[in-house]
Design an enzyme around this catalytic site. Structure first.
Site, PDB file in Angstrom:
ATOM      1  N   MET A  30       0.966  -1.031   0.207  1.00 27.34           N
ATOM      2  CA  MET A  30      -0.171   0.003   0.003  1.00 27.34           C
ATOM      3  C   MET A  30       0.985   1.193   0.615  1.00 27.34           C
ATOM      4  O   MET A  30       0.601   2.683   0.832  1.00 27.34           O
ATOM      5  CB  MET A  30      -1.145  -0.034   1.042  1.00 27.34           C
ATOM      6  CG  MET A  30      -2.106  -1.244   0.869  1.00 27.34           C
ATOM      7  SD  MET A  30      -3.713  -0.902   1.816  1.00 27.34           S
ATOM      8  CE  MET A  30      -2.892  -1.264   4.110  1.00 27.34           C
ATOM      9  N   GLY A  31       2.050   1.183  -0.362  1.00 31.04           N
ATOM     10  CA  GLY A  31       3.223   1.985  -0.630  1.00 31.04           C
ATOM     11  C   GLY A  31       3.775   2.748   1.160  1.00 31.04           C
ATOM     12  O   GLY A  31       3.683   2.337   1.660  1.00 31.04           O
ATOM     13  N   HIS A  37       9.722  -3.126   3.605  1.00 30.55           N
ATOM     14  CA  HIS A  37       8.925  -3.221   2.258  1.00 30.55           C
ATOM     15  C   HIS A  37      10.036  -3.691   1.306  1.00 30.55           C
ATOM     16  O   HIS A  37       9.748  -5.032  -0.007  1.00 30.55           O
ATOM     17  CB  HIS A  37       8.314  -2.411   2.059  1.00 30.55           C
ATOM     18  CG  HIS A  37       6.948  -1.826   2.057  1.00 30.55           C
ATOM     19  ND1 HIS A  37       6.784  -0.624   2.897  1.00 30.55           N
ATOM     20  CD2 HIS A  37       5.900  -2.334   2.000  1.00 30.55           C
ATOM     21  CE1 HIS A  37       4.805  -0.803   3.096  1.00 30.55           C
ATOM     22  NE2 HIS A  37       4.633  -1.921   3.167  1.00 30.55           N
ATOM     23  N   GLY A 147       4.613 -10.366   3.836  1.00 35.01           N
ATOM     24  CA  GLY A 147       5.307 -10.328   5.245  1.00 35.01           C
ATOM     25  C   GLY A 147       4.806 -10.871   6.286  1.00 35.01           C
ATOM     26  O   GLY A 147       3.459 -11.278   6.588  1.00 35.01           O
ATOM     27  N   GLN A 153      -2.900 -12.006   8.261  1.00 40.74           N
ATOM     28  CA  GLN A 153      -3.387 -11.935   6.100  1.00 40.74           C
ATOM     29  C   GLN A 153      -2.390 -12.862   5.529  1.00 40.74           C
ATOM     30  O   GLN A 153      -3.702 -13.583   4.675  1.00 40.74           O
ATOM     31  CB  GLN A 153      -2.738 -10.415   5.612  1.00 40.74           C
ATOM     32  CG  GLN A 153      -2.564 -10.732   4.555  1.00 40.74           C
ATOM     33  CD  GLN A 153      -2.438  -9.203   4.565  1.00 40.74           C
ATOM     34  OE1 GLN A 153      -3.127  -8.446   4.344  1.00 40.74           O
ATOM     35  NE2 GLN A 153      -0.760  -8.494   3.978  1.00 40.74           N
ATOM     36  N   VAL A 176      10.693  -7.316   9.113  1.00 43.80           N
ATOM     37  CA  VAL A 176      12.033  -6.417   9.634  1.00 43.80           C
ATOM     38  C   VAL A 176      11.542  -5.564  11.132  1.00 43.80           C
ATOM     39  O   VAL A 176      10.176  -5.112  10.989  1.00 43.80           O
ATOM     40  CB  VAL A 176      12.335  -5.909   8.197  1.00 43.80           C
ATOM     41  CG1 VAL A 176      13.097  -5.150   8.696  1.00 43.80           C
ATOM     42  CG2 VAL A 176      12.851  -6.991   7.420  1.00 43.80           C
ATOM     43  N   SER A 186       4.003   0.803   7.542  1.00 48.41           N
ATOM     44  CA  SER A 186       3.998   2.441   7.661  1.00 48.41           C
ATOM     45  C   SER A 186       3.521   3.573   8.255  1.00 48.41           C
ATOM     46  O   SER A 186       3.381   4.355   8.167  1.00 48.41           O
ATOM     47  CB  SER A 186       2.743   2.181   5.843  1.00 48.41           C
ATOM     48  OG  SER A 186       3.822   1.700   4.809  1.00 48.41           O
ATOM     49  N   ARG A 187       2.367   2.963   8.963  1.00 47.34           N
ATOM     50  CA  ARG A 187       1.572   3.486  10.303  1.00 47.34           C
ATOM     51  C   ARG A 187       2.238   4.327  11.346  1.00 47.34           C
ATOM     52  O   ARG A 187       2.638   4.977  12.342  1.00 47.34           O
ATOM     53  CB  ARG A 187       0.552   3.016  10.816  1.00 47.34           C
ATOM     54  CG  ARG A 187      -0.674   2.203  10.012  1.00 47.34           C
ATOM     55  CD  ARG A 187      -2.040   1.466  10.866  1.00 47.34           C
ATOM     56  NE  ARG A 187      -2.900   1.560   9.801  1.00 47.34           N
ATOM     57  CZ  ARG A 187      -3.080   0.336   8.864  1.00 47.34           C
ATOM     58  NH1 ARG A 187      -2.386  -0.494   8.964  1.00 47.34           N
ATOM     59  NH2 ARG A 187      -4.053   0.255   8.447  1.00 47.34           N
TER      60      ARG A 187
HETATM   61  P1  AMP Z   1       1.818  -3.182   3.493  1.00 48.40           P
HETATM   62  O1  AMP Z   1       1.877  -1.751   2.494  1.00 48.40           O
HETATM   63  O2  AMP Z   1       2.112  -2.358   4.799  1.00 48.40           O
HETATM   64  O3  AMP Z   1       0.154  -3.484   3.072  1.00 48.40           O
HETATM   65  O4  AMP Z   1       2.585  -3.877   3.470  1.00 48.40           O
HETATM   66  C1  AMP Z   1       2.908  -4.807   2.045  1.00 48.40           C
HETATM   67  C2  AMP Z   1       3.095  -5.803   2.818  1.00 48.40           C
HETATM   68  O5  AMP Z   1       4.884  -5.473   3.318  1.00 48.40           O
HETATM   69  C3  AMP Z   1       2.398  -6.656   3.023  1.00 48.40           C
HETATM   70  O6  AMP Z   1       3.084  -8.115   3.020  1.00 48.40           O
HETATM   71  C4  AMP Z   1       3.129  -6.780   4.350  1.00 48.40           C
HETATM   72  O7  AMP Z   1       3.473  -8.169   5.536  1.00 48.40           O
HETATM   73  C5  AMP Z   1       4.661  -6.466   4.368  1.00 48.40           C
HETATM   74  N1  AMP Z   1       5.122  -5.818   5.553  1.00 48.40           N
HETATM   75  C6  AMP Z   1       5.130  -5.437   5.974  1.00 48.40           C
HETATM   76  N2  AMP Z   1       5.472  -3.877   7.796  1.00 48.40           N
HETATM   77  C7  AMP Z   1       6.421  -5.326   7.081  1.00 48.40           C
HETATM   78  C8  AMP Z   1       8.183  -5.706   8.139  1.00 48.40           C
HETATM   79  N3  AMP Z   1       8.230  -4.742   9.131  1.00 48.40           N
HETATM   80  N4  AMP Z   1       8.642  -7.212   7.801  1.00 48.40           N
HETATM   81  C9  AMP Z   1       8.063  -7.481   6.781  1.00 48.40           C
HETATM   82  N5  AMP Z   1       7.177  -7.120   5.581  1.00 48.40           N
HETATM   83  C10 AMP Z   1       6.756  -6.499   6.161  1.00 48.40           C
END
Ligand code: AMP
Length: 282
Positions: A30-31, A37, A147, A153, A176, A186-187
């Site tokens: 989601m950017g 990411h 992730g 999810q 990570v 992102s939040r």
């Molecule tokens: P999002 O943009 O938050 O929807 O995340 C996109 C992808 O990145 C999803 O598969 C998340 O699980 C993964 N992701 C988000 N944060 C992390 C993190 N800290 N470590 C590993 N993967 C992550």
């Protein structure tokens, strides 16, 4: 990096790679990209020939309108980063491209959508399931990367892919974290300095609970102590802290070192809702 807004342009590009028998990896995001990411992208580059990163803030997975409106957007910076690390293709569709009409379909993931994230975010996994299905059908990747940070999810997507026979391999990338333990999200960009400090309570509680369980403490005692830790943080409001089987999300009452299990938690820090989890045995 090639940036495509339309399915059509994306597909004519991908068709060339498919004819060349190149394998395609998809990293849905989601950017507001962060190091988490980028780890997914790194894994994708290691295991597939062509990497597609999608950037789309999917409205149908937000149960809370304020969360959707305030979701961080840093598209120019994201594209700069993805260009620098040689990602092949970015797909940044507009809403019309993904939802030319509102889906009538409703997905039901059984227990997976009734507990933890499912219970606190009604409709969330239906939205996730629909957008991920769309992305898999649009990109048709050989492998898609997700992730472990979003553990429930992952379980939902594995079921989706299994139940609907999507011919895609799902790769799960470990969470990570920042140096102090906070999982990248992102939040996190929405946290002020005090909240950023307070947000550490999630990872602290998880790592505390894991080490207690591994030294033989019983789960209910550990959970009580973890809850106290959350309560001692004024800026924090915990929603759940549970020990679960990571594939079914059945809660586990007594920790058994022979079984896979993870602790999952969600908490508000000020107005920002964060989630995290930690595998005990993985
Ligand atoms: P999002 O943009 O938050 O929807 O995340 C996109 C992808 O990145 C999803 O598969 C998340 O699980 C993964 N992701 C988000 N944060 C992390 C993190 N800290 N470590 C590993 N993967 C992550």
């Amino acid at each position: 990096v090639k940036v495509h807004l339309s399915k059509k342009a994306l597909n004519s590009d991908l068709q060339i790679f498919r004819t060349d028998r190149k394998t395609i990896g998809l990293v849905p995001t989601m950017g507001a990209l962060h190091t988490g990411h980028l780890e997914l992208v790194k894994k994708a580059k290691e295991s597939t020939d062509i990497v597609v990163v999608s950037i789309y803030v999917n409205p149908t997975q937000f149960n809370n309108p304020a969360d959707f409106e305030k979701y961080p957007k840093t598209l120019d910076k994201d594209l700069e980063i993805l260009d620098k690390i040689d990602v092949d293709i970015v797909f940044t569709p507009e809403n019309q491209e993904i939802y030319p009409s509102n889906p009538e379909l409703r997905l039901n993931f059984g227990l997976l959508e009734e507990v933890l994230e499912g219970a606190f975010r009604p409709g969330h996994f239906n939205g996730v399931g629909i957008v991920v299905s769309k992305l898999l059908n649009i990109v048709k990747p050989d492998v898609a990367f997700f992730g472990q940070k979003d553990l429930q999810q992952v379980a939902v997507i594995k079921r989706l892919v299994e139940d609907l026979s999507f011919g895609v391999r799902i790769e799960v990338v470990p969470t990570v974290r920042e140096e102090d333990g906070l999982a990248f999200s992102s939040r996190n960009m929405r946290l002020n300095p005090d909240e950023r400090m307070a947000a550490l309570v999630l990872s602290k509680a998880l790592f505390f609970a894991k080490s207690e369980l591994l030294r033989g403490a019983d789960w209910l005692t550990v959970k009580k102590q973890a809850v106290q830790l959350f309560q001692s943080e004024a800026l924090c409001r915990m929603e759940y802290f549970e020990l679960v089987d990571p594939s079914t999300f059945k809660t586990v009452e007594n920790f058994n070192p022979r079984d896979l299990s993870s602790i999952c938690t969600a908490a508000y820090i000020g107005e920002v809702r964060l989630i995290d989890n930690l595998p005990i045995i993985d």
